[in-house]
Design a protein around this motif. Structure first.
Motif, PDB file in Angstrom:
ATOM      1  N   UNK A  55      21.658 -41.714 -13.711  1.00 24.25           N
ATOM      2  CA  UNK A  55      22.502 -42.889 -13.894  1.00 24.25           C
ATOM      3  C   UNK A  55      23.113 -43.375 -12.585  1.00 24.25           C
ATOM      4  N   UNK A  56      23.235 -42.498 -11.600  1.00 22.59           N
ATOM      5  CA  UNK A  56      23.858 -42.885 -10.338  1.00 22.59           C
ATOM      6  C   UNK A  56      23.054 -43.933  -9.565  1.00 22.59           C
ATOM      7  N   UNK A  57      21.807 -44.174  -9.931  1.00 21.44           N
ATOM      8  CA  UNK A  57      20.992 -45.195  -9.275  1.00 21.44           C
ATOM      9  C   UNK A  57      21.257 -46.593  -9.819  1.00 21.44           C
ATOM     10  N   UNK A  58      22.051 -46.691 -10.867  1.00 21.65           N
ATOM     11  CA  UNK A  58      22.412 -47.977 -11.452  1.00 21.65           C
ATOM     12  C   UNK A  58      23.805 -48.384 -10.977  1.00 21.65           C
ATOM     13  N   UNK A  59      23.985 -49.667 -10.773  1.00 22.22           N
ATOM     14  CA  UNK A  59      25.325 -50.189 -10.477  1.00 22.22           C
ATOM     15  C   UNK A  59      25.904 -50.735 -11.772  1.00 22.22           C
ATOM     16  N   UNK A  60      27.133 -50.395 -12.073  1.00 21.27           N
ATOM     17  CA  UNK A  60      27.819 -50.890 -13.259  1.00 21.27           C
ATOM     18  C   UNK A  60      28.686 -52.072 -12.852  1.00 21.27           C
ATOM     19  N   UNK A  61      28.507 -53.206 -13.536  1.00 24.52           N
ATOM     20  CA  UNK A  61      29.283 -54.400 -13.215  1.00 24.52           C
ATOM     21  C   UNK A  61      29.937 -54.916 -14.493  1.00 24.52           C
ATOM     22  N   UNK A  62      31.252 -54.911 -14.524  1.00 24.74           N
ATOM     23  CA  UNK A  62      31.993 -55.430 -15.667  1.00 24.74           C
ATOM     24  C   UNK A  62      31.750 -56.921 -15.846  1.00 24.74           C
ATOM     25  N   UNK A  63      32.109 -57.423 -17.027  1.00 26.10           N
ATOM     26  CA  UNK A  63      31.984 -58.854 -17.319  1.00 26.10           C
ATOM     27  C   UNK A  63      32.807 -59.656 -16.316  1.00 26.10           C
TER      28      UNK A  63
END
Length: 132
Positions: A55-63
């Protein structure tokens, strides 16, 4: 003589201040949707979501937020590694990431949007990619 020295120093400092270009280029990704998304960046033109190890290879971006990827080069002249000319971004909803494991997401290609842009297209957009 002192005036010439001070003018030379002033001219030199003026040139240094306005020519500074930090060592890292940034690719900004904006999420203009009403839900959070995960983003996976792949250099080159990729048809499918690559199998990732974590999962660390994904960037999480809030709305309605923005995140940035540090890439090579500088702010004025970023470049892709391995002489690639394109970048592909895969967008996956937070609901999908919470409901399925990464293996299922890869196997079933469960991304909601894929954007592939050339280096020239990114330069025209000032290195900003907007979702959706």
């Amino acid at each position: 003589m002192n005036k010439i020295f001070y003018l030379s120093c002033l001219f030199l400092l003026y040139g240094c201040v306005f020519s500074y270009d930090p060592a890292r280029g940034l690719l900004h990704v904006r999420n203009n949707s009403s839900e959070a998304v995960y983003v996976y960046l792949n250099y080159g033109n990729a048809d499918s979501l690559p199998l990732v190890s974590g999962l660390e290879l994904f960037a999480f971006i809030n709305a309605n937020k923005e995140d940035a990827y540090a890439i090579g080069g500088s702010r004025k002249k970023p470049f892709f590694p391995s002489n690639e000319n394109e970048v592909t971004l895969f967008f996956i909803t937070e609901k999908t990431m919470r409901s399925y494991d990464l293996e299922d997401i890869h196997k079933n290609q469960m991304f909601v949007k894929k954007i592939t842009l050339t280096k020239e297209e990114l330069e025209n957009e000032k290195w900003i990619v907007t979702y959706p």
